[in-house]
Design a protein around this motif. Structure first.
Motif, PDB file in Angstrom:
ATOM      1  N   GLU A  60       0.824  -1.211   0.000  1.00  0.00           N
ATOM      2  CA  GLU A  60       0.000   0.000   0.000  1.00  0.00           C
ATOM      3  C   GLU A  60       0.858   1.261   0.000  1.00  0.00           C
ATOM      4  N   LEU A  61       1.933   1.261   0.756  1.00  0.00           N
ATOM      5  CA  LEU A  61       2.803   2.438   0.833  1.00  0.00           C
ATOM      6  C   LEU A  61       3.623   2.654  -0.433  1.00  0.00           C
ATOM      7  N   THR A  62       4.137   1.584  -1.018  1.00  0.00           N
ATOM      8  CA  THR A  62       5.024   1.720  -2.172  1.00  0.00           C
ATOM      9  C   THR A  62       4.304   1.632  -3.501  1.00  0.00           C
ATOM     10  N   GLY A  63       3.126   1.029  -3.517  1.00  0.00           N
ATOM     11  CA  GLY A  63       2.413   0.815  -4.768  1.00  0.00           C
ATOM     12  C   GLY A  63       3.000  -0.323  -5.584  1.00  0.00           C
ATOM     13  N   MET A  64       3.881  -1.110  -4.967  1.00  0.00           N
ATOM     14  CA  MET A  64       4.514  -2.241  -5.655  1.00  0.00           C
ATOM     15  C   MET A  64       4.069  -3.553  -5.022  1.00  0.00           C
ATOM     16  N   THR A  65       4.142  -4.627  -5.804  1.00  0.00           N
ATOM     17  CA  THR A  65       3.702  -5.933  -5.342  1.00  0.00           C
ATOM     18  C   THR A  65       4.743  -6.582  -4.436  1.00  0.00           C
ATOM     19  N   ALA A  66       4.335  -6.895  -3.210  1.00  0.00           N
ATOM     20  CA  ALA A  66       5.202  -7.638  -2.289  1.00  0.00           C
ATOM     21  C   ALA A  66       5.040  -9.116  -2.613  1.00  0.00           C
ATOM     22  N   GLU A  67       6.098  -9.732  -3.132  1.00  0.00           N
ATOM     23  CA  GLU A  67       5.989 -11.104  -3.612  1.00  0.00           C
ATOM     24  C   GLU A  67       6.275 -12.168  -2.577  1.00  0.00           C
ATOM     25  N   SER A  68       7.273 -11.947  -1.737  1.00  0.00           N
ATOM     26  CA  SER A  68       7.605 -12.966  -0.743  1.00  0.00           C
ATOM     27  C   SER A  68       8.340 -12.344   0.431  1.00  0.00           C
ATOM     28  N   VAL A  69       8.415 -13.110   1.506  1.00  0.00           N
ATOM     29  CA  VAL A  69       9.169 -12.708   2.693  1.00  0.00           C
ATOM     30  C   VAL A  69      10.368 -13.638   2.789  1.00  0.00           C
ATOM     31  N   SER A  70      11.581 -13.068   2.728  1.00  0.00           N
ATOM     32  CA  SER A  70      12.776 -13.908   2.732  1.00  0.00           C
ATOM     33  C   SER A  70      13.397 -14.056   4.113  1.00  0.00           C
ATOM     34  N   SER A  71      13.049 -13.189   5.054  1.00  0.00           N
ATOM     35  CA  SER A  71      13.469 -13.385   6.442  1.00  0.00           C
ATOM     36  C   SER A  71      12.448 -12.755   7.364  1.00  0.00           C
ATOM     37  N   PHE A  72      12.378 -13.299   8.583  1.00  0.00           N
ATOM     38  CA  PHE A  72      11.344 -12.905   9.524  1.00  0.00           C
ATOM     39  C   PHE A  72      11.837 -13.213  10.928  1.00  0.00           C
ATOM     40  N   SER A  73      11.811 -12.213  11.824  1.00  0.00           N
ATOM     41  CA  SER A  73      12.211 -12.475  13.205  1.00  0.00           C
ATOM     42  C   SER A  73      11.515 -11.507  14.147  1.00  0.00           C
ATOM     43  N   GLN A  74      11.323 -11.977  15.379  1.00  0.00           N
ATOM     44  CA  GLN A  74      10.763 -11.124  16.411  1.00  0.00           C
ATOM     45  C   GLN A  74      11.922 -10.419  17.105  1.00  0.00           C
ATOM     46  N   THR A  75      11.749  -9.128  17.370  1.00  0.00           N
ATOM     47  CA  THR A  75      12.789  -8.325  18.011  1.00  0.00           C
ATOM     48  C   THR A  75      12.259  -7.780  19.337  1.00  0.00           C
ATOM     49  N   GLU A  76      13.110  -7.081  20.057  1.00  0.00           N
ATOM     50  CA  GLU A  76      12.680  -6.453  21.311  1.00  0.00           C
ATOM     51  C   GLU A  76      11.604  -5.409  21.072  1.00  0.00           C
ATOM     52  N   ASN A  77      11.652  -4.762  19.897  1.00  0.00           N
ATOM     53  CA  ASN A  77      10.717  -3.681  19.578  1.00  0.00           C
ATOM     54  C   ASN A  77       9.572  -4.103  18.678  1.00  0.00           C
ATOM     55  N   GLY A  78       9.431  -5.369  18.371  1.00  0.00           N
ATOM     56  CA  GLY A  78       8.361  -5.830  17.494  1.00  0.00           C
ATOM     57  C   GLY A  78       8.815  -6.938  16.574  1.00  0.00           C
ATOM     58  N   TRP A  79       8.840  -6.638  15.275  1.00  0.00           N
ATOM     59  CA  TRP A  79       9.174  -7.635  14.262  1.00  0.00           C
ATOM     60  C   TRP A  79      10.081  -7.011  13.208  1.00  0.00           C
ATOM     61  N   SER A  80      10.926  -7.841  12.599  1.00  0.00           N
ATOM     62  CA  SER A  80      11.788  -7.404  11.512  1.00  0.00           C
ATOM     63  C   SER A  80      11.648  -8.406  10.370  1.00  0.00           C
ATOM     64  N   LEU A  81      11.427  -7.907   9.165  1.00  0.00           N
ATOM     65  CA  LEU A  81      11.241  -8.767   8.004  1.00  0.00           C
ATOM     66  C   LEU A  81      12.068  -8.246   6.844  1.00  0.00           C
ATOM     67  N   GLU A  82      12.378  -9.130   5.919  1.00  0.00           N
ATOM     68  CA  GLU A  82      12.937  -8.731   4.637  1.00  0.00           C
ATOM     69  C   GLU A  82      11.948  -9.221   3.583  1.00  0.00           C
ATOM     70  N   TYR A 101      13.468  -5.348   0.665  1.00  0.00           N
ATOM     71  CA  TYR A 101      13.174  -4.294   1.626  1.00  0.00           C
ATOM     72  C   TYR A 101      13.234  -4.816   3.054  1.00  0.00           C
ATOM     73  N   GLU A 102      13.931  -4.080   3.908  1.00  0.00           N
ATOM     74  CA  GLU A 102      13.940  -4.354   5.338  1.00  0.00           C
ATOM     75  C   GLU A 102      12.741  -3.629   5.926  1.00  0.00           C
ATOM     76  N   VAL A 103      11.874  -4.364   6.599  1.00  0.00           N
ATOM     77  CA  VAL A 103      10.628  -3.811   7.124  1.00  0.00           C
ATOM     78  C   VAL A 103      10.605  -4.008   8.637  1.00  0.00           C
ATOM     79  N   GLU A 104      10.305  -2.931   9.356  1.00  0.00           N
ATOM     80  CA  GLU A 104      10.204  -2.988  10.817  1.00  0.00           C
ATOM     81  C   GLU A 104       8.746  -2.773  11.207  1.00  0.00           C
ATOM     82  N   LEU A 105       8.271  -3.598  12.157  1.00  0.00           N
ATOM     83  CA  LEU A 105       6.906  -3.484  12.651  1.00  0.00           C
ATOM     84  C   LEU A 105       6.913  -3.415  14.169  1.00  0.00           C
ATOM     85  N   ASP A 106       5.890  -2.767  14.726  1.00  0.00           N
ATOM     86  CA  ASP A 106       5.764  -2.718  16.185  1.00  0.00           C
ATOM     87  C   ASP A 106       5.201  -4.060  16.673  1.00  0.00           C
TER      88      ASP A 106
END
Length: 132
Positions: A60-82, A101-106
């Protein structure tokens, strides 16, 4: 092709989880007598919900298709994905430009930041150390 659900669907599932709480006025002994404890609800989203939300929010933010998630981990501040994103579609498909894209979530799964860390052609493999 994307298996990402609509953000509204994800929010609806979150609302359904929170609505399972014990109604006001019910006592803990009632729950114990029934053999279950509905008072404890975990408001944290499940990992798959986090993945779906992250893909949908980034798209929604980039207007581009997110095809897959290549990494995913829970962090002290939420979640981190590539997340791998289709940036420029070309013919043949192997020449399309992809972005990683490195994506950070709460902790609730809401996107707090993202940045592109790599751009590459879909058909290109990463170079291995030693040239093998």
């Amino acid at each position: 092709m994307s298996n990402t659900k609509n953000t509204a669907d994800t929010q609806a599932s979150r609302n359904a989880r929170t609505s399972r709480r014990r109604p006001k006025g019910g006592s803990p002994t009632d729950d114990q007598n029934e053999g279950r404890d509905d008072t404890v609800t975990d408001d944290r989203p499940k990992p798959m919900e986090v993945l779906r939300q992250a893909r949908a929010q980034l798209a929604e933010l980039t207007g581009m298709t997110a095809e897959s998630v290549s990494s995913f981990s829970q962090t002290e501040n939420g979640w981190s994905l590539e997340v791998e994103v289709l940036e420029l579609e070309r013919v043949p498909d192997t020449m399309s430009l992809m972005g990683s894209y490195e994506v950070e979530l709460d902790p609730e799964g809401q996107l707090t930041g993202y940045r592109r860390v790599r751009r590459y052609e879909r058909g290109r493999a990463d170079a291995r150390p030693g040239g093998r």
